[in-house]
Design a protein around this motif. Structure first.
Motif, PDB file in Angstrom:
ATOM      1  N   LEU B 174       0.810  -1.218   0.000  1.00  0.00           N
ATOM      2  CA  LEU B 174       0.000   0.000   0.000  1.00  0.00           C
ATOM      3  C   LEU B 174       0.843   1.268   0.000  1.00  0.00           C
ATOM      4  N   ASP B 175       2.035   1.183  -0.578  1.00  0.00           N
ATOM      5  CA  ASP B 175       2.768   2.400  -0.930  1.00  0.00           C
ATOM      6  C   ASP B 175       1.931   3.087  -2.009  1.00  0.00           C
ATOM      7  N   SER B 199      -4.519  -8.827   4.923  1.00  0.00           N
ATOM      8  CA  SER B 199      -5.449  -8.150   5.837  1.00  0.00           C
ATOM      9  C   SER B 199      -5.690  -6.696   5.449  1.00  0.00           C
ATOM     10  N   LYS B 200      -4.647  -5.990   5.032  1.00  0.00           N
ATOM     11  CA  LYS B 200      -4.816  -4.576   4.702  1.00  0.00           C
ATOM     12  C   LYS B 200      -5.322  -4.397   3.278  1.00  0.00           C
ATOM     13  N   THR B 201      -5.081  -5.371   2.417  1.00  0.00           N
ATOM     14  CA  THR B 201      -5.390  -5.185   1.004  1.00  0.00           C
ATOM     15  C   THR B 201      -6.706  -5.843   0.588  1.00  0.00           C
ATOM     16  N   LEU B 202      -7.065  -6.957   1.244  1.00  0.00           N
ATOM     17  CA  LEU B 202      -8.322  -7.634   0.872  1.00  0.00           C
ATOM     18  C   LEU B 202      -9.322  -7.657   2.017  1.00  0.00           C
ATOM     19  N   SER B 203      -8.928  -8.218   3.158  1.00  0.00           N
ATOM     20  CA  SER B 203      -9.847  -8.326   4.286  1.00  0.00           C
ATOM     21  C   SER B 203      -9.121  -8.819   5.527  1.00  0.00           C
ATOM     22  N   PRO B 204      -9.203  -8.059   6.615  1.00  0.00           N
ATOM     23  CA  PRO B 204      -8.603  -8.551   7.868  1.00  0.00           C
ATOM     24  C   PRO B 204      -9.449  -9.636   8.524  1.00  0.00           C
ATOM     25  N   GLY B 205     -10.769  -9.625   8.267  1.00  0.00           N
ATOM     26  CA  GLY B 205     -11.663 -10.581   8.918  1.00  0.00           C
ATOM     27  C   GLY B 205     -11.408 -12.014   8.493  1.00  0.00           C
ATOM     28  N   LEU B 206     -10.744 -12.196   7.354  1.00  0.00           N
ATOM     29  CA  LEU B 206     -10.434 -13.557   6.898  1.00  0.00           C
ATOM     30  C   LEU B 206      -9.185 -14.102   7.581  1.00  0.00           C
ATOM     31  N   ARG B 257      -4.701   1.850  -3.488  1.00  0.00           N
ATOM     32  CA  ARG B 257      -3.700   2.911  -3.283  1.00  0.00           C
ATOM     33  C   ARG B 257      -4.278   4.267  -3.631  1.00  0.00           C
ATOM     34  N   SER B 258      -5.034   4.303  -4.697  1.00  0.00           N
ATOM     35  CA  SER B 258      -5.593   5.571  -5.152  1.00  0.00           C
ATOM     36  C   SER B 258      -6.586   6.118  -4.118  1.00  0.00           C
ATOM     37  N   LEU B 259      -7.449   5.252  -3.594  1.00  0.00           N
ATOM     38  CA  LEU B 259      -8.407   5.693  -2.574  1.00  0.00           C
ATOM     39  C   LEU B 259      -7.674   6.182  -1.317  1.00  0.00           C
ATOM     40  N   TYR B 260      -6.704   5.393  -0.861  1.00  0.00           N
ATOM     41  CA  TYR B 260      -6.017   5.749   0.382  1.00  0.00           C
ATOM     42  C   TYR B 260      -5.170   7.017   0.209  1.00  0.00           C
ATOM     43  N   ALA B 261      -4.569   7.175  -0.962  1.00  0.00           N
ATOM     44  CA  ALA B 261      -3.757   8.381  -1.194  1.00  0.00           C
ATOM     45  C   ALA B 261      -4.646   9.624  -1.149  1.00  0.00           C
ATOM     46  N   ARG B 262      -5.835   9.502  -1.732  1.00  0.00           N
ATOM     47  CA  ARG B 262      -6.740  10.647  -1.727  1.00  0.00           C
ATOM     48  C   ARG B 262      -7.189  10.973  -0.302  1.00  0.00           C
ATOM     49  N   ARG B 263      -7.550   9.928   0.434  1.00  0.00           N
ATOM     50  CA  ARG B 263      -7.991  10.164   1.815  1.00  0.00           C
ATOM     51  C   ARG B 263      -6.855  10.716   2.671  1.00  0.00           C
ATOM     52  N   GLY B 286       0.032   3.365   3.353  1.00  0.00           N
ATOM     53  CA  GLY B 286      -0.605   2.878   4.578  1.00  0.00           C
ATOM     54  C   GLY B 286      -1.951   3.505   4.850  1.00  0.00           C
ATOM     55  N   PHE B 287      -2.288   3.523   6.132  1.00  0.00           N
ATOM     56  CA  PHE B 287      -3.652   3.857   6.551  1.00  0.00           C
ATOM     57  C   PHE B 287      -3.754   5.121   7.414  1.00  0.00           C
ATOM     58  N   ALA B 288      -2.622   5.709   7.821  1.00  0.00           N
ATOM     59  CA  ALA B 288      -2.730   6.679   8.911  1.00  0.00           C
ATOM     60  C   ALA B 288      -1.677   7.780   8.890  1.00  0.00           C
TER      61      ALA B 288
END
Lengths: 363, 363
Positions: B174-175, B199-206, B257-263, B286-288
């Motif tokens: 997620l760079d 977990s970060k890219t598809l689903s942590p719940g799995l 990546r595009s969504l997270y970069a924008r956020r 990343g996320f934060a």
């Protein structure tokens, strides 16, 4: 070839009748209900099944576990329940708190292989019979590998004795008659580590079980669960939780017990007929027969040799040494699972074992 | 109230904007593809998804992990890969082999809370900077909590230094620019414990991740995985395996990546505007954001007090002390996640933090 490699070879060959593995019957997997549960999970706008949850797991499933234990006489609240990746993780977490290298854990002379291996990895002393112990690992209800029901006197002794207990109920609900004893934690709440699972009754692939530790340690166990794997699969928890909320679990258990009891009877009859030199206890529940023979072999890996011969003759089993606290005592043993094979394969498996046994004795 | 209770209180209140938790965006969960994968799993006559599998996990998914690492220059075979319950279990298994009470593990001054807590539970000494160490825990690619990209000089030093390395790539894919470094195990195969996850890219719940231990230890690590929880969820493995086989994972990563970069950009702008007293590094992925302020508080639980004030004003975050090797140094810090909130909530969250911060300073 190692024992592990041999077991895998047998499992990979579809011409080999697999009577090992301790697997539930495919026919009993509740596919339709789980498909409904999955659809409902995907319809949730928050998609909780795919997201993170708390280390102890979903409230609804913990409440189900607690309510079921309360129904059996134990004073358990959902806050005391920690969802785990199957019973094995419950046992493993309990060990982190109960055992140090050199600690002594009492086990049956034959017991669940993954628990024995866990204890050995942790350099714990395995104590059998009346040897002194720091804690006890017991499969309550129905044991593995014998499928025997718990002895009431032995249970009373466990409660009287006052040692910490790891109580593994993985097979308890699969007593063929549905006689499920009062849970040991009802009478020793502050020193029982209660372990349960739906692996044998619903699906092992979902890895959903639970641990109820002594109340004063719940917070610390939750943190240990967190550092082990953060939490168990939210998806699996949600599928199981919804199954339990929408389906009749007890009716499902009745069907499962009936199927397994019938298969146990088919295999017992076939083994008595084709393998008269092997003795076993009539199982009261569970997935398997544990067979022993008086045949003494000088060979230290006789067990492995016997499995190799059997696999060569188209049938495989769980070698007895996996279950033995002191493997290689010289007499052969094996676990034959009736759980995942149909009647025809059970009978044909016993016949192949007869041929294999004759070949083994001649070699 | 404990910090844990406070965090849970904020999470349970839907009127509180949650900027903590490190959760992926719900919008990115591939529900349709996973639904197809689930249907296919239920159509399998053997229902492998619901059954037991081997401790190391499914061949197909291990081959995908190995092939991806090979594509990045590492010499990895599927036999070297052990599937785990997320990255956390990979780190935890590595610890079993690398660390004893009193061992010294080098970590960044601010790092991943569950790894720090794991090390502390195991009574390991946390070494920062140039302090001597027995091994190193490093978040390679993108770190947590800063979201910074790895420094090439620091990576070269790690390879030169010769210590065992626990390399956590949980955020590496997620760079924002998709610059993923050559994996450290490509240059130090026999002492890197490579940890990855979807977990970060598809689903942590799995709960699906992997560990690639040094080759000579694979067999022992597989046994340790077995005694920990037998195996990871077959269902989760199968869903992920099929997603990767039928969908374009790299295209999915580009969208993520595009969504997270924008956020990240929205939150950075809002924080600069509304919280000028708090400084942070522009994240590379990343996320934060990890925010720090020079405000000194005498109070030992200032962090907790600040979270309480913020929650009271309708916004929550991850307290900085969770990430700090030496928490409570006196200056406040917090992690704000942009990953799971939409633009409106990110901006409103920053505004509420401004109001809360003024209230905190006055109290």
């Amino acid at each position: 070839m190692s024992l592990d490699a041999l077991v895998r070879e047998g499992a990979a060959d579809s011409s080999v009748i697999m009577l090992g593995g301790g697997m539930p019957a495919t026919e009993l997997f509740p596919r339709a209900a789980l498909t409904d549960a999955f659809r409902a999970a995907m319809d949730d706008p928050a998609a909780a099944a795919l997201q993170y949850d708390w280390p102890e797991g979903r409230h609804g499933l913990r409440e189900w576990v607690a309510a079921r234990l309360r129904g059996r006489g134990a004073d358990v609240d959902h806050n005391a329940v920690i969802l785990t990746a199957g019973a094995q993780q419950g046992i493993s977490l309990a060990c982190q708190f109960l055992l140090r290298p050199g600690s002594r854990v009492r086990v049956s002379a034959e017991s669940y292989p993954a628990a024995l291996e866990l204890f050995r990895q942790r350099e714990v002393v395995l104590a059998v019979g009346t040897a002194p112990a720091d804690c006890v690992y017991v499969m309550d209800g129905i044991d593995n590998p014998y499928g025997s029901a718990s002895d009431p006197d032995a249970r009373a002794d466990l409660i009287r004795e006052g040692l910490p207990l790891i109580v593994d109920e993985a097979y308890a609900e699969l007593d063929f008659e549905g006689r499920i004893p009062r849970p040991l934690l009802a009478d020793a709440r502050d020193r029982v580590w209660h372990v349960g699972s739906v692996s044998k009754t619903l699906s092992p692939g979902l890895r959903t079980g639970w641990l109820v530790p002594p109340p004063h340690l719940v917070g610390r166990v939750r943190r240990a669960k967190f550092t082990t794997d953060l939490q168990s699969s939210t998806m699996s928890q949600l599928l199981v939780e919804r199954f339990l909320a929408t389906e009749d679990y007890d009716a499902h258990l009745v069907r499962a017990r009936s199927l397994y009891a019938r298969r146990a009877s088919v295999l017992s009859t076939a083994v008595r007929r084709h393998l008269p030199e092997w003795r076993f206890l009539e199982p009261a529940g569970g997935f398997a027969l544990f067979l022993q023979t008086d045949h003494v072999s000088e060979h230290p890996t006789a067990d492995q040799e016997w499995l190799r011969t059997a696999t060569h003759h188209g049938v495989a089993f769980d070698p007895g040494s996996l279950f033995q606290v002191q493997p290689g005592s010289g007499t052969l043993a094996m676990r034959l699972c009736f759980s995942a094979a149909d009647d025809e394969h059970l009978i044909e498996g016993a016949k192949r074992l007869r041929t294999a046994w004759r070949a083994y004795l001649k070699a």
